[in-house]
Enzyme design. Sequence first.
Site, PDB file in Angstrom:
ATOM      1  N   ARG A  34       7.073 -12.071 -19.613  1.00 58.93           N
ATOM      2  CA  ARG A  34       5.613 -12.953 -19.459  1.00 58.93           C
ATOM      3  C   ARG A  34       5.301 -13.737 -18.329  1.00 58.93           C
ATOM      4  NH1 ARG A  34       8.740 -14.547 -24.551  1.00 58.93           N
ATOM      5  NH2 ARG A  34       7.766 -13.180 -26.127  1.00 58.93           N
ATOM      6  N   LYS A  58      -7.212 -11.793 -10.139  1.00 58.15           N
ATOM      7  CA  LYS A  58      -7.408 -10.584 -10.810  1.00 58.15           C
ATOM      8  C   LYS A  58      -6.570  -9.461 -10.784  1.00 58.15           C
ATOM      9  CE  LYS A  58     -12.537 -11.015 -11.552  1.00 58.15           C
ATOM     10  NZ  LYS A  58     -13.616 -10.461 -11.283  1.00 58.15           N
ATOM     11  N   GLU A  70     -17.499  -5.924   1.698  1.00 54.17           N
ATOM     12  CA  GLU A  70     -17.219  -6.866   0.607  1.00 54.17           C
ATOM     13  C   GLU A  70     -17.280  -8.219   1.510  1.00 54.17           C
ATOM     14  OE1 GLU A  70     -16.724  -6.631  -2.569  1.00 54.17           O
ATOM     15  OE2 GLU A  70     -15.715  -4.839  -3.042  1.00 54.17           O
ATOM     16  N   LYS A  79     -14.306 -17.009  -0.942  1.00 54.98           N
ATOM     17  CA  LYS A  79     -13.792 -16.611  -2.095  1.00 54.98           C
ATOM     18  C   LYS A  79     -12.775 -17.901  -2.864  1.00 54.98           C
ATOM     19  CE  LYS A  79     -11.553 -13.348  -4.792  1.00 54.98           C
ATOM     20  NZ  LYS A  79     -11.338 -12.013  -5.354  1.00 54.98           N
ATOM     21  N   ARG A  92     -18.512 -17.064 -10.516  1.00 58.16           N
ATOM     22  CA  ARG A  92     -17.582 -16.115  -9.823  1.00 58.16           C
ATOM     23  C   ARG A  92     -18.413 -14.712  -9.917  1.00 58.16           C
ATOM     24  NH1 ARG A  92     -11.064 -15.174 -10.060  1.00 58.16           N
ATOM     25  NH2 ARG A  92     -11.038 -13.152  -8.872  1.00 58.16           N
ATOM     26  N   ASN A 137     -19.496 -10.172  -7.861  1.00 54.88           N
ATOM     27  CA  ASN A 137     -19.903  -8.825  -8.362  1.00 54.88           C
ATOM     28  C   ASN A 137     -21.203  -8.255  -7.638  1.00 54.88           C
ATOM     29  OD1 ASN A 137     -17.555  -8.839  -9.796  1.00 54.88           O
ATOM     30  ND2 ASN A 137     -18.693 -10.111 -11.643  1.00 54.88           N
ATOM     31  N   HIS A 151     -22.096  -4.864  -7.405  1.00 48.91           N
ATOM     32  CA  HIS A 151     -21.168  -4.012  -8.102  1.00 48.91           C
ATOM     33  C   HIS A 151     -21.510  -3.089  -9.467  1.00 48.91           C
ATOM     34  CE1 HIS A 151     -18.416  -5.958  -5.459  1.00 48.91           C
ATOM     35  NE2 HIS A 151     -17.354  -5.379  -5.876  1.00 48.91           N
ATOM     36  N   HIS A 194     -20.716   0.297  -9.220  1.00 47.69           N
ATOM     37  CA  HIS A 194     -19.536   1.140 -10.099  1.00 47.69           C
ATOM     38  C   HIS A 194     -19.917   2.092 -10.473  1.00 47.69           C
ATOM     39  CE1 HIS A 194     -16.790  -3.011 -10.784  1.00 47.69           C
ATOM     40  NE2 HIS A 194     -16.587  -2.381  -9.721  1.00 47.69           N
ATOM     41  N   HIS A 239     -14.771   2.346  -2.729  1.00 44.31           N
ATOM     42  CA  HIS A 239     -15.297   1.159  -3.439  1.00 44.31           C
ATOM     43  C   HIS A 239     -16.421   0.547  -2.405  1.00 44.31           C
ATOM     44  CE1 HIS A 239     -15.577  -2.184  -6.131  1.00 44.31           C
ATOM     45  NE2 HIS A 239     -15.127  -3.043  -5.041  1.00 44.31           N
TER      46      HIS A 239
HETATM   47  N1  GLY Z   1     -13.393  -9.299  -6.523  1.00 40.59           N
HETATM   48  C1  GLY Z   1     -14.526  -9.908  -7.368  1.00 40.59           C
HETATM   49  C2  GLY Z   1     -13.453 -11.135  -7.952  1.00 40.59           C
HETATM   50  O1  GLY Z   1     -12.379 -11.257  -7.596  1.00 40.59           O
HETATM   51  O2  GLY Z   1     -13.636 -12.018  -8.839  1.00 40.59           O
END
Ligand code: GLY
Length: 334
Positions: A114, A136, A178, A214, A228, A232, A235, A239, A249
């Site tokens: 966990r 993420k 990015e 970020k 957030r 994207n 993206h 994608h 990517h």
């Molecule tokens: N790479 C996009 C995020 O971390 O939300």
Amino acid sequence: MNILHMDLGADSYDIVIERGALQKAGEYLDLDRKVLVLTDDGVPEAYAQTVAVQAKDGFVMTVPQGEDSKSIPRFSTILSEMLKRGFSRKDAVVAVGGGVVGDLAGFAASAYMRGIDFYNIPTTVLSQVDSSIGGKTAVNLDGVKNIVGAFYQPKKVLVDLDLLDTLDERLIAEGLAEALKMGLTSDKELFELFEKGNITASMDEIITRSLMIKKNVVEQDEKEQGLRKILNFGHTIGHGIESCGGLYHGECVAVGMIPMVSDELRPRLIGILENLRLPTVVHAAPEKIFEAMTHDKKSVGGRVTVVTVPEPGQFEMKEFSFEELYPLIQMIIK
Ligand code: GLY
């Protein structure tokens, strides 16, 4: 050395930006325990070994380079290895690699008993400016990217720019896409650094400025309920392009941003992408990109929240139907 503090209450952590930090990993991270160092076979072997030898009981596990490693079977193999070696809740996982390694290692750390401690030492531009922070973690399932995962914050991130020395130009450029994304939505001066063109001399500043953006975004919206989504940017179409194969990517994100900026800004963006030798068109059937996009997990009821940029450092969020996106795809097809 520069330390950014990610303020997320009980899940807060430091991002250490320092050339040579890898050699001093044992000073920054608690490695006085069992430590699984996950890497891939595209990363110089010495990087992961450098961390493992600084641990009390460290070992390196190497997965094949590439997106295919973000799979349930690979995830399961990592967990089995930890179990076999008697990992307890007090032990730790360290990622030494790019986005794939970080996502896989982080997800394994989140699930084992966990949740055990996770550290990230990103080795690509893309992972240093974006994927290594923010928590993420995920694997892919049935062809759908990042569909199984968790928000699980690392305990610390070491950003060592010396690790980028072994990357080829193409990998550096895809990561810079990015960083450019963050400049476009949130930092006019970062965008202008790209426009000035002397990227090598500005690398430390580009990475630090991107990390600050970020950090600010994640602190305000850790679970991607709103703000957030700006990360994207580019993206949605990106994608779709990525699913057609053949491009990295960040290259897909680079092309995916083009239709989403204003007509005035578009030539400036294309000029930067050309300077970075990033693609500005794709050679694929628009229907194929469109079909892949409709699998995007961020879509709800056939509509998707898309970020657009009217001018550098500003963004808007708009709801588009997929049908409305189709003509935008055609803009970048050759
Ligand atoms: N790479 C996009 C995020 O971390 O939300």
